[in-house]
Design a protein around this motif. Structure first.
Motif, PDB file in Angstrom:
ATOM      1  N   GLY A  41       0.796  -1.220   0.000  1.00  0.00           N
ATOM      2  CA  GLY A  41       0.000   0.000   0.000  1.00  0.00           C
ATOM      3  C   GLY A  41       0.827   1.268   0.000  1.00  0.00           C
ATOM      4  O   GLY A  41       0.306   2.365   0.135  1.00  0.00           O
ATOM      5  N   LYS A  44       3.781   1.773  -4.683  1.00  0.00           N
ATOM      6  CA  LYS A  44       4.723   1.311  -5.712  1.00  0.00           C
ATOM      7  C   LYS A  44       4.001   1.000  -7.026  1.00  0.00           C
ATOM      8  O   LYS A  44       4.418   1.441  -8.101  1.00  0.00           O
ATOM      9  CB  LYS A  44       5.468   0.051  -5.222  1.00  0.00           C
ATOM     10  CG  LYS A  44       6.165   0.226  -3.883  1.00  0.00           C
ATOM     11  CD  LYS A  44       6.875  -1.035  -3.449  1.00  0.00           C
ATOM     12  CE  LYS A  44       5.968  -2.226  -3.168  1.00  0.00           C
ATOM     13  NZ  LYS A  44       5.085  -2.054  -2.004  1.00  0.00           N
ATOM     14  N   THR A  45       2.911   0.234  -6.926  1.00  0.00           N
ATOM     15  CA  THR A  45       2.175  -0.127  -8.137  1.00  0.00           C
ATOM     16  C   THR A  45       1.565   1.109  -8.790  1.00  0.00           C
ATOM     17  O   THR A  45       1.581   1.250 -10.017  1.00  0.00           O
ATOM     18  CB  THR A  45       1.085  -1.156  -7.795  1.00  0.00           C
ATOM     19  OG1 THR A  45       1.731  -2.331  -7.278  1.00  0.00           O
ATOM     20  CG2 THR A  45       0.267  -1.540  -9.014  1.00  0.00           C
ATOM     21  N   THR A  46       1.059   2.010  -7.984  1.00  0.00           N
ATOM     22  CA  THR A  46       0.508   3.254  -8.516  1.00  0.00           C
ATOM     23  C   THR A  46       1.568   3.991  -9.327  1.00  0.00           C
ATOM     24  O   THR A  46       1.312   4.447 -10.446  1.00  0.00           O
ATOM     25  CB  THR A  46       0.015   4.143  -7.354  1.00  0.00           C
ATOM     26  OG1 THR A  46      -0.967   3.425  -6.624  1.00  0.00           O
ATOM     27  CG2 THR A  46      -0.573   5.445  -7.870  1.00  0.00           C
TER      28      THR A  46
HETATM   29  N1  LIG Z   1      -8.090   2.408  -7.909  1.00  0.00           N
HETATM   30  C1  LIG Z   1      -7.840   2.781  -6.647  1.00  0.00           C
HETATM   31  N2  LIG Z   1      -8.737   3.545  -5.985  1.00  0.00           N
HETATM   32  C2  LIG Z   1      -8.492   3.941  -4.704  1.00  0.00           C
HETATM   33  N3  LIG Z   1      -7.396   3.606  -4.007  1.00  0.00           N
HETATM   34  C3  LIG Z   1      -6.475   2.855  -4.616  1.00  0.00           C
HETATM   35  C4  LIG Z   1      -6.638   2.396  -5.956  1.00  0.00           C
HETATM   36  N4  LIG Z   1      -5.558   1.666  -6.290  1.00  0.00           N
HETATM   37  C5  LIG Z   1      -4.759   1.670  -5.213  1.00  0.00           C
HETATM   38  N5  LIG Z   1      -5.307   2.378  -4.198  1.00  0.00           N
HETATM   39  C6  LIG Z   1      -4.711   2.622  -2.882  1.00  0.00           C
HETATM   40  O1  LIG Z   1      -3.495   3.304  -3.059  1.00  0.00           O
HETATM   41  C7  LIG Z   1      -2.535   2.842  -2.147  1.00  0.00           C
HETATM   42  C8  LIG Z   1      -1.286   2.403  -2.869  1.00  0.00           C
HETATM   43  O2  LIG Z   1      -1.556   1.216  -3.588  1.00  0.00           O
HETATM   44  P1  LIG Z   1      -0.450   0.508  -4.450  1.00  0.00           P
HETATM   45  O3  LIG Z   1       0.133   1.504  -5.380  1.00  0.00           O
HETATM   46  O4  LIG Z   1      -1.062  -0.700  -5.043  1.00  0.00           O
HETATM   47  O5  LIG Z   1       0.622   0.112  -3.351  1.00  0.00           O
HETATM   48  P2  LIG Z   1       1.790  -0.977  -3.386  1.00  0.00           P
HETATM   49  O6  LIG Z   1       1.968  -1.451  -4.789  1.00  0.00           O
HETATM   50  O7  LIG Z   1       2.980  -0.251  -2.858  1.00  0.00           O
HETATM   51  O8  LIG Z   1       1.370  -2.087  -2.474  1.00  0.00           O
HETATM   52  C9  LIG Z   1      -3.187   1.716  -1.351  1.00  0.00           C
HETATM   53  O9  LIG Z   1      -3.616   2.224  -0.117  1.00  0.00           O
HETATM   54  C10 LIG Z   1      -4.366   1.326  -2.195  1.00  0.00           C
HETATM   55  O10 LIG Z   1      -5.419   0.881  -1.392  1.00  0.00           O
END
Ligand SMILES: Nc1ncnc2c1ncn2[C@@H]1O[C@H](COP(=O)(O)OP(=O)(O)O)[C@@H](O)[C@H]1O
Ligand SMILES: [Mg+2]
Lengths: 308, 253
Positions: A41, A44-46
């Motif tokens: 969370g 990173k993926t974002t």
């Molecule tokens: N489409 C979305 N809408 C709302 N919140 C999101 C969405 N995608 C990710 N998040 C939130 O954004 C945060 C970062 O997610 P993410 O980038 O997947 O983290 P990581 O890859 O580091 O685990 C998390 O708290 C996640 O719940």
């Protein structure tokens, strides 16, 4: 050399109002392996999805080889291959068809020899006519890598490529990464496994709560934040530290059989010479000694625990 | 233009139809044949000819339109909804392709499939009733334009839907009634005056009427109005698709 990816003031607020990225600035050099570390969370993926064009940035810009990834998305995306975190594959297509499809999507002319090589490198060749749904999870992961490599990208994003992957595949994956890097491909990966980052990466970025709290050469990072310890195994058990040694940062451990001296590798002097001299004068003898260096894991835990 | 990407999407979608051949071709052909048996032979023999055209032949254009509309929508909506559902859309979104290319690939494939299907149904109909096509060019023109328009409509539906129910509910609750009430099986002039007026609010009436005109030169509304109507729907769909991609609606967060 101009960075292959240049990210400035990148922020993301999802429709839910959640701020997943906060003002991230990052330059990535051509040919390096950059590992992004961070708890679940962290964002990173974002980050990866914005660079690849899957998620829209709320603020900031991303340049890929100098091309803005929104206004000049064709030039920017052409160079990038992405292996997503989730195992999202077609089900009914064959391995060969899905990998060829990816190459076509990126506008490359068909090249069966190249796809054959990619599949062979990933030990997928004997599965080329298998339908994807008949493959194991590990094999599907390989298919995703093959798809990402099908258009000969210069930049490869691997989003947690080894999460839930068996040892053999992990090894195969890192061999692939090394080979790609040797051919000049820039690699950005995220991982939970710190030992992986430690082994593979040239640079390490730490992401927490949507912020890039640090980016550092791996060696530099270890040196800067790494504390070293000198462990002395004593000949005779000590009940307490002799007052003569009070000026040194010492710790008595293992029920008085070990003395631990912590020092900073960055410091001008380590203080080891003085310590050994004082130990001798205090009549403390030791049978053995060794030094340990803190791993990235410890560094990392310390970083993300730090109040922001 | 990244034509290779368009080709990749198009080929992928066509291959999907080939894998599900029974579903995409056999079932519509079968149901059309059943319509002919029931309406054409059983009931049709008791219905007098409409403006000089036997009832069996009269319903052919309407039946083709019926399949064309439903299959264009089903194909196109499923084609784009499925990658969204499984997550494989990430690859489309991260590829160096423009929105226009994505639409040409998906909509082009869906429209091609329903055009092929339309031709197959036409050939099937030829087995049951003597066919006469007065204006082959306009017949093809209506066929192709309707297929494209409703494939676009299906594409929009597939982007909008956030579950399989929604994907099915629009064709079921909106399109099927409109096509059945759109003069596929009757001429509007058979209706009482009040219902004739009400029926004119149904866009499918114009499609069926124009298409039937290309066969038998009989029409419920002037053929130019039919053309204008289909142009209007096509335009509305194009604007919606353009807006979807401009805003990233339901495709990008
Ligand atoms: N489409 C979305 N809408 C709302 N919140 C999101 C969405 N995608 C990710 N998040 C939130 O954004 C945060 C970062 O997610 P993410 O980038 O997947 O983290 P990581 O890859 O580091 O685990 C998390 O708290 C996640 O719940
Ligand atoms: Mg993630």
């Amino acid at each position: 050399m101009a960075p292959v990816i240049s990210v400035s003031n990148l922020s993301k607020t999802y429709a839910s109002g959640f701020r997943a990225l906060k003002n991230v600035n990052l330059d990535i050099a051509r040919g390096e392996i950059l590992a992004l570390l961070g708890p679940n969370g962290a964002g990173k993926t974002t980050f990866i999805n914005i660079v690849c064009g899957i998620v829209k940035a709320s603020e900031g810009t991303v340049l890929v080889s100098g091309h803005d990834n929104v206004t000049n998305f064709r030039a920017a995306r052409k160079e990038i291959g992405l292996v997503p975190q989730e195992l999202t594959t077609d089900a009914f297509e064959t391995v060969w068809a899905t990998v060829s499809f990816s190459r076509g999507l990126f506008g490359k002319p068909p090249n069966p020899q190249f796809i054959e090589k990619v599949l062979k490198d990933l030990s997928l060749w004997d599965k080329k006519d298998a339908r994807i749904r008949t493959l194991s999870g590990g094999m599907k992961r390989r298919v995703l890598i093959a798809k990402a490599l099908a258009h000969e990208p210069q930049i490869l994003f691997l989003d947690e490529p080894t999460a839930g992957v068996d040892v053999e595949l992990r090894k195969a994956m890192w061999d692939t990464v090394r080979r790609l890097r040797a051919s000049g491909v820039t690699i950005i990966l995220t991982t939970h496994y710190i030992d992986e980052a430690e082994e593979m990466a040239d640079r390490i970025g730490v992401v927490n709560h949507g912020e890039l709290i640090l980016v550092e050469e791996k060696r530099e990072l270890m040196r800067k934040l790494g504390k070293k310890q000198l462990v002395l195994q004593l000949h005779d058990t000590l009940d307490a530290l002799p007052p003569a040694l009070a000026s040194h940062k010492l710790e008595l451990a293992q029920a008085g059989t070990e003395l631990i001296y912590t020092y900073d590798t960055q410091g001008e002097r380590t203080g080891i010479t003085a310590l050994l001299k004082d130990l001798g004068e205090a009549g403390i003898r030791f049978k053995d000694l060794h030094t340990t260096q803190s791993s990235l894991e410890e560094i990392f835990v310390n970083l993300v625990k730090r109040p922001t | 233009m990244n034509w290779r990407a368009v080709q990749a999407i198009y080929t992928f979608e066509m291959a999907r139809a080939y894998r599900t051949l029974a579903q995409s071709i056999v079932s519509p052909v079968l149901s059309t044949s059943l319509y002919f048996v029931v309406f054409g032979a059983a009931i049709g023999s008791r219905i007098t000819a409409v403006e000089g055209v036997s009832y069996g032949a009269f319903i052919v254009p309407g039946l083709i339109m019926l399949s064309l509309l439903t299959q264009s929508m089903a194909n196109a909506s499923f084609g784009i909804y499925f990658p969204r559902f499984t997550g494989t859309i990430f690859e489309i979104l991260s590829a160096p392709i423009s929105t226009t290319e994505i639409v040409i690939g998906y909509v082009g494939a869906a429209a091609s499939k329903s055009i092929i299907l339309g031709v197959i149904i036409l050939a099937t109909a030829g087995l049951f009733v003597p066919l006469h096509i007065a204006h082959p060019f306009w017949m093809l023109f209506f066929l192709v334009l309707t297929a494209i328009t409703f494939s676009l409509f299906g594409f929009i539906l597939g982007v909008w839907a956030d579950g399989f129910e929604k994907l099915q509910i629009v064709p079921l609750l909106v399109i099927t009634p409109l096509t059945f009430l759109g003069g596929s099986f009757y001429s509007i002039s058979m209706l009482p005056p009040f219902w004739q007026t009400v029926t004119l609010a149904n866009p499918v009436v114009y499609l069926v009427s124009g298409f039937r005109w290309s066969f038998y030169e009989i029409a419920d509304v002037d053929v130019s109005i039919s053309l204008a109507m289909i142009g209007l729907i096509l335009g509305a769909c194009l604007v919606t698709v353009w807006w979807i991609f401009k805003t990233g609606y339901r495709l990008k967060s």
